[in-house]
Motif scaffolding. Structure first.
Motif, PDB file in Angstrom:
ATOM      1  N   HIS A 238       4.298  -4.203  -8.729  1.00  0.00           N
ATOM      2  CA  HIS A 238       3.411  -4.458  -9.858  1.00  0.00           C
ATOM      3  C   HIS A 238       2.572  -5.711  -9.624  1.00  0.00           C
ATOM      4  CE1 HIS A 238       6.215  -1.668 -11.899  1.00  0.00           C
ATOM      5  NE2 HIS A 238       5.181  -1.417 -12.694  1.00  0.00           N
ATOM      6  N   MET A 239       3.182  -6.710  -9.019  1.00  0.00           N
ATOM      7  CA  MET A 239       2.481  -7.955  -8.744  1.00  0.00           C
ATOM      8  C   MET A 239       1.381  -7.764  -7.693  1.00  0.00           C
ATOM      9  SD  MET A 239       4.204 -11.529  -7.450  1.00  0.00           S
ATOM     10  CE  MET A 239       3.218 -12.956  -6.991  1.00  0.00           C
ATOM     11  N   ALA A 240       1.720  -7.099  -6.591  1.00  0.00           N
ATOM     12  CA  ALA A 240       0.769  -6.932  -5.496  1.00  0.00           C
ATOM     13  C   ALA A 240      -0.387  -6.009  -5.863  1.00  0.00           C
ATOM     14  CB  ALA A 240       1.493  -6.393  -4.264  1.00  0.00           C
ATOM     15  N   LEU A 241      -0.108  -4.986  -6.667  1.00  0.00           N
ATOM     16  CA  LEU A 241      -1.131  -3.998  -6.985  1.00  0.00           C
ATOM     17  C   LEU A 241      -2.046  -4.432  -8.128  1.00  0.00           C
ATOM     18  CD1 LEU A 241       1.091  -0.815  -6.689  1.00  0.00           C
ATOM     19  CD2 LEU A 241      -0.759  -1.487  -5.147  1.00  0.00           C
TER      20      LEU A 241
ATOM     21  N   GLY B 203       3.436  -7.072   6.353  1.00  0.00           N
ATOM     22  CA  GLY B 203       2.005  -7.315   6.182  1.00  0.00           C
ATOM     23  C   GLY B 203       1.400  -6.621   4.981  1.00  0.00           C
ATOM     24  N   TYR B 204       1.857  -5.433   4.671  1.00  0.00           N
ATOM     25  CA  TYR B 204       1.259  -4.666   3.583  1.00  0.00           C
ATOM     26  C   TYR B 204       1.949  -4.916   2.243  1.00  0.00           C
ATOM     27  CZ  TYR B 204      -1.960  -2.006   6.470  1.00  0.00           C
ATOM     28  OH  TYR B 204      -2.994  -1.638   7.281  1.00  0.00           O
ATOM     29  N   GLY B 205       3.259  -4.865   2.203  1.00  0.00           N
ATOM     30  CA  GLY B 205       3.974  -5.149   0.973  1.00  0.00           C
ATOM     31  C   GLY B 205       3.504  -4.394  -0.249  1.00  0.00           C
ATOM     32  N   SER B 206       3.839  -3.112  -0.335  1.00  0.00           N
ATOM     33  CA  SER B 206       3.528  -2.176  -1.430  1.00  0.00           C
ATOM     34  C   SER B 206       2.087  -1.670  -1.416  1.00  0.00           C
ATOM     35  CB  SER B 206       3.851  -2.772  -2.810  1.00  0.00           C
ATOM     36  OG  SER B 206       2.793  -3.553  -3.293  1.00  0.00           O
ATOM     37  N   THR B 207       1.327  -1.961  -0.369  1.00  0.00           N
ATOM     38  CA  THR B 207      -0.052  -1.460  -0.295  1.00  0.00           C
ATOM     39  C   THR B 207      -0.285  -0.578   0.935  1.00  0.00           C
ATOM     40  OG1 THR B 207      -0.875  -3.406   0.910  1.00  0.00           O
ATOM     41  CG2 THR B 207      -0.899  -3.505  -1.498  1.00  0.00           C
ATOM     42  N   TYR B 208       0.769  -0.138   1.589  1.00  0.00           N
ATOM     43  CA  TYR B 208       0.609   0.667   2.794  1.00  0.00           C
ATOM     44  C   TYR B 208      -0.064   2.014   2.506  1.00  0.00           C
ATOM     45  CZ  TYR B 208       1.611   2.755   7.323  1.00  0.00           C
ATOM     46  OH  TYR B 208       1.479   3.344   8.554  1.00  0.00           O
ATOM     47  N   TYR B 209       0.012   2.471   1.270  1.00  0.00           N
ATOM     48  CA  TYR B 209      -0.627   3.731   0.891  1.00  0.00           C
ATOM     49  C   TYR B 209      -2.145   3.691   1.100  1.00  0.00           C
ATOM     50  CZ  TYR B 209      -2.757   1.604  -3.161  1.00  0.00           C
ATOM     51  OH  TYR B 209      -3.542   0.817  -3.951  1.00  0.00           O
ATOM     52  N   SER B 210      -2.725   2.486   1.215  1.00  0.00           N
ATOM     53  CA  SER B 210      -4.184   2.331   1.256  1.00  0.00           C
ATOM     54  C   SER B 210      -4.825   3.144   2.366  1.00  0.00           C
ATOM     55  CB  SER B 210      -4.552   0.855   1.427  1.00  0.00           C
ATOM     56  OG  SER B 210      -4.070   0.078   0.370  1.00  0.00           O
TER      57      SER B 210
ATOM     58  N   MET C 228       5.713   5.994   0.722  1.00  0.00           N
ATOM     59  CA  MET C 228       6.732   6.099  -0.328  1.00  0.00           C
ATOM     60  C   MET C 228       7.839   5.064  -0.115  1.00  0.00           C
ATOM     61  SD  MET C 228       7.192  10.226  -0.814  1.00  0.00           S
ATOM     62  CE  MET C 228       6.007  11.191  -1.775  1.00  0.00           C
ATOM     63  N   LEU C 229       8.248   4.889   1.142  1.00  0.00           N
ATOM     64  CA  LEU C 229       9.265   3.891   1.447  1.00  0.00           C
ATOM     65  C   LEU C 229       8.786   2.500   1.046  1.00  0.00           C
ATOM     66  CD1 LEU C 229      11.912   2.970   2.838  1.00  0.00           C
ATOM     67  CD2 LEU C 229      10.627   2.889   4.991  1.00  0.00           C
ATOM     68  N   ASP C 230       7.553   2.196   1.374  1.00  0.00           N
ATOM     69  CA  ASP C 230       6.956   0.911   1.006  1.00  0.00           C
ATOM     70  C   ASP C 230       7.013   0.702  -0.504  1.00  0.00           C
ATOM     71  OD1 ASP C 230       5.435  -1.480   1.247  1.00  0.00           O
ATOM     72  OD2 ASP C 230       3.601  -0.355   0.862  1.00  0.00           O
ATOM     73  N   GLN C 231       6.717   1.740  -1.261  1.00  0.00           N
ATOM     74  CA  GLN C 231       6.769   1.630  -2.726  1.00  0.00           C
ATOM     75  C   GLN C 231       8.201   1.412  -3.219  1.00  0.00           C
ATOM     76  OE1 GLN C 231       4.071   1.551  -4.978  1.00  0.00           O
ATOM     77  NE2 GLN C 231       3.100   1.236  -2.979  1.00  0.00           N
ATOM     78  N   GLU C 232       9.134   2.170  -2.680  1.00  0.00           N
ATOM     79  CA  GLU C 232      10.521   2.064  -3.145  1.00  0.00           C
ATOM     80  C   GLU C 232      11.119   0.696  -2.839  1.00  0.00           C
ATOM     81  OE1 GLU C 232      12.252   4.244  -5.058  1.00  0.00           O
ATOM     82  OE2 GLU C 232      10.280   5.213  -5.153  1.00  0.00           O
TER      83      GLU C 232
END
Length: 811
Positions: free
Chosen positions: A352-355, A722-729, A673-677
């Protein structure tokens, strides 16, 4: 606070399928190349193009159309013929103008002086902001803060580029010292509560806010959120903990990447068990009839593709998919620290913070909607590919009941690829049609057709470039004249990084009249201030500027770095690019065109400083142009015979290279998905188990065989740091790019990839805004689709449903 907003997009940084297998993270007809360029030609060109002095102020009323075709010819020659470039680059000027024509940077000590002078400017500006009290002063705060950011970035972005690219160790060291000085000061500013308080007062005052433009309001909200994410509004004790956590995250993340290792570093096999493996590979690792095969790296990946014995492949697969316990422990420590940081800052999770900042998705819930919709769209494609692999295995084994195993995927995919490749021309045959000069010429022609801008070669003055191989191009618009400067460092050197990259050395930004007045007052007052010809030059350190509609702007200054080998067979021959290298150059130029066109008034939102999950759209989109028949016909010709490229060669190559694209997409979905979880609320649990999370995701969503129990590949996934919850980009922009190609450029049909109206549609609605407008509004305008205008979970789900297909249209 956003004192340093990276202008370098994350380029091709996802984990490709081959890297994961290794366990790593990681029109006018062109003129033939002429051997020489007559001096009269060069002198005529230079006389027509360069200013009468070395003043960097440019005031074009329009482009020089008369030389357009001459520029086009020279462009190809200076990249394809070293002797032509050497002759073209000659100059009578002897004065050192400084790197990028920054007058401070004529010697290593200049970096220290530049940092010191910039620091003094920044401190005066901070003092002004903290003392603001009138309505007018509060109205100026956004531009003042943006200028403060620009002062720091002028040093930080420049120094960051120089310290990793310049071949001279002394200059690297000087740049690193300048970077450290400014970075330390930036961290001080990030804990200066007064700046946050003053910005808050300005935003909360209706009389102030109503005077701001859309761009100014966007930057104000962006800066306010950055302060919040830096915990500057928390009590001192909590701020101290925030700083400590941030430092721990940096250290643990760096260790996670640096100490990444497999549980078992090598495997031992009798050479007889590796039948099928490339003999050269086997020979290099064989000692007395025994093969010592490294667990990670190209050799293990090749063995998984080539070794016939399934039991051997199984052992290699297990070893290559099992990270050390230390690696997974560091990963789990990293996500726990991030969870604590998010909680301290008042967020539900680190995701939530990163996005929340500079992301189109805005929330983890929206990301999940996108990924689930994309998975649903992609699943039928993967099922077909899995069935093809299974049928190949059954044909190979003669067992009609055989089942596909995880260690079979690469082996049977390679067999299918080999059958397809045997019917196609080799990649080196294609490369004869992609000399570097031809490709650069083609890019200029494409951008001229679509956006009315072209590349004009310009000689580098003494001290301006960091290596003799660097070519300077002025970016010229048919309406606005000179709009940007591009430095191309494209040839291989031993001391260069092999990774292609786009660097923004200086952003677009409007220079206010009072800044010019301040610069005039400093002229001649100190021996540390260079002898600028005008106050305008001094206001921009001597670097390129333009004036359009009475407004003075610093020009975007871009450096493009690649690693293309020069022609070893001929000292004066062209560098011939593989098809993949040609696509790479198109990709990087997609970032560059974003920087050229998004010439905003505020540097915080200039060029690629847009939503992070939009930054790869222009670059990924360019890869579609690189495979379009009409676009390729504009420039792709044989470097010796000048014969046009037979497009069927490209179509055949793309058919086999995209054969298992659905499987690759599924892999990327699982990683996203793993990054998000791992950055969700469950990461805060004391017993978080990354292996269990990854295996459960595979069992739930994987169409192909999942990893077997006992493996823990996530310990190799360095991009989690490096991405931290933004790898989906990466996936998000792949989908957007394909949809833009289809909807805006008509998938290239009837010349749609070169239609000026289509280019203007994308430029006017999306590219020219950088990060100054809501990205969803930009996207909706470009696509003429209001369904995505709100940017909510429904819009994310819709984007996911568009899916990804093939990267080319068969003729």
């Amino acid at each position: 606070m956003i004192m340093l907003q990276s202008t370098r997009p994350r380029l091709r940084a996802w984990v490709c399928s081959s890297c994961q297998r290794r366990g790593l993270t990681a029109a006018r007809r062109p003129h033939p190349v002429q051997a020489t360029l007559h001096n009269s030609q060069r002198r005529s060109f230079i006389r027509n193009q360069k200013p009468t002095s070395f003043n960097t102020f440019v005031n074009f009323s329009g482009a020089n159309v008369a030389d357009k075709y001459h520029d086009d010819t020279i462009l190809r020659q200076i990249f394809d013929s070293p002797s032509v470039w050497k002759e073209f680059a000659k100059t009578d000027e002897t004065r050192n103008v400084g790197l990028f024509r920054n007058a401070y940077l004529t010697r290593p000590k200049g970096f220290q002086i530049f940092a010191r002078v910039s620091l003094e400017k920044a401190r005066k500006l901070v003092d002004k902001i903290l003392k603001a009290s009138s309505i007018q002063e509060y109205q100026d705060i956004v531009r003042d803060l943006d200028r403060l950011s620009d002062i720091l970035c002028r040093v930080l972005d420049m120094a960051d580029f120089v310290r990793v690219t310049h071949p001279d160790p002394k200059i690297q060291h000087a740049a690193s010292e300048a970077w450290a000085v400014m970075y330390q000061y930036m961290n001080e500013l990030n804990t200066t509560t007064g700046l946050n308080d003053q910005l808050g007062k300005a935003i909360d005052n209706p009389e102030v806010a109503k005077a701001w433009s859309e761009e100014e309001m966007t930057v104000a909200q962006m800066l306010k959120l950055d302060f919040m994410k830096s915990a500057v509004n928390l009590p001192q004790r909590m701020r101290d903990r925030f700083v400590t956590l941030s430092q721990e995250i940096s250290e643990v993340g760096a260790r996670f990447v640096q100490e990444m290792a497999p549980e078992q570093r090598s495997l031992v096999f009798p050479s007889s068990e590796l039948h099928g493996l490339n003999p050269m590979i086997a020979r290099n690792f064989t000692r007395r009839g025994v093969v010592y095969l490294p667990t990670l790296g190209a050799e293990a990946a090749m063995a998984l593709r080539q070794v016939h014995n399934p039991e051997v492949r199984k052992k290699i697969y297990y070893a290559a998919r099992t990270a050390s316990k230390n690696s997974t422990d560091l990963l789990e420590r990293l996500v726990k620290l991030r969870a604590e940081l998010a909680d301290l800052s008042g967020f539900e999770s680190y995701g939530h913070m990163a996005l929340r900042d500079r992301m189109m998705a805005k929330t983890p819930e929206s990301v999940r909607e996108f990924l689930q919709a994309l998975h649903t769209n992609n699943a039928p494609i993967v099922r077909r590919e899995a069935q093809e692999l299974l049928e190949e295995k059954r044909r190979d084994t003669g067992d009609a009941t055989a089942v596909l195993q995880a260690w079979d995927k690469d082996y049977y995919a390679e067999r299918i690829h080999q059958k397809a490749r045997s019917k196609t021309k080799h990649d080196d045959f294609l490369s004869a049609y992609f000399s570097l000069g031809t490709v650069m010429q083609g890019l200029s022609r494409i951008f001229n057709r679509l956006y009315g801008i072209r590349f004009v070669p310009r000689e580098c003055l003494p001290g301006e470039a960091w290596h003799p191989d660097v070519r300077r191009l002025d970016i010229v618009s048919d309406t606005d004249g000179h709009v940007a400067v591009l430095y191309c460092d494209l040839f291989y050197r031993e001391d260069k990084s092999p990774n292609p990259a786009h660097f923004t050395v200086r952003c677009s930004r409007e220079i206010a009249p009072h800044e010019v007045e301040e610069a005039a007052e400093l002229l001649g007052q100190s021996s540390e201030i260079p002898a600028f010809t005008t106050a305008e030059e001094a206001a921009n350190d001597g670097m390129a500027m333009s004036q359009v509609d009475g407004k003075l702007k610093q020009m975007p200054t871009i450096a493009l770095v690649c690693d293309f080998p020069q022609n070893a067979a001929s000292r004066n021959g062209p560098a011939l690019l593989t098809f993949f290298q040609m696509e790479t150059l198109f990709h990087e130029m997609g970032h560059a065109i974003h920087s050229f066109l998004a010439r905003t008034s505020l540097q915080n939102v200039a060029g690629t400083r847009c939503a992070t999950d939009l930054a790869e759209l222009p670059s990924t989109l360019m890869e579609y142009f690189a495979t379009d028949a009409t676009v390729l016909s504009l420039f792709a010709r044989h470097y010796e015979t000048d014969e046009p490229l037979p497009y069927e060669m490209v179509a055949e190559r793309l058919r086999w290279s995209k054969r298992f694209e659905g499987s690759d997409t599924e892999n990327q979905i699982l990683l996203a998905m793993l990054d998000q979880e791992l950055h969700s609320a469950q990461a805060a649990k004391p017993d978080v188990d990354s292996t269990q999370i990854y295996h459960e995701l595979q069992r739930t969503h994987s169409t192909l065989p999942p990893d077997p129990p006992g493996t823990r590949w996530q310990g190799f996934f360095g991009h989690l740091f490096g991405y931290g919850s933004t790898y989906y980009s990466y996936l998000f922009d792949r989908v957007l790019a394909e949809h833009v190609w289809k909807e805006v450029f008509k998938a290239g049909d009837n010349g749609g990839g070169l239609d000026r109206a289509n280019g203007e549609q994308l430029k006017e609605n999306l590219l020219k805004w950088g990060g100054s407008r809501d990205p969803w509004q930009c996207l909706a305008g470009a696509l003429k689709d209001d369904r995505v205008a709100d940017g909510d979970e429904k819009a994310m789900r819709l984007v996911g449903s568009w899916g990804t297909k093939s990267n080319f249209k068969e003729e």
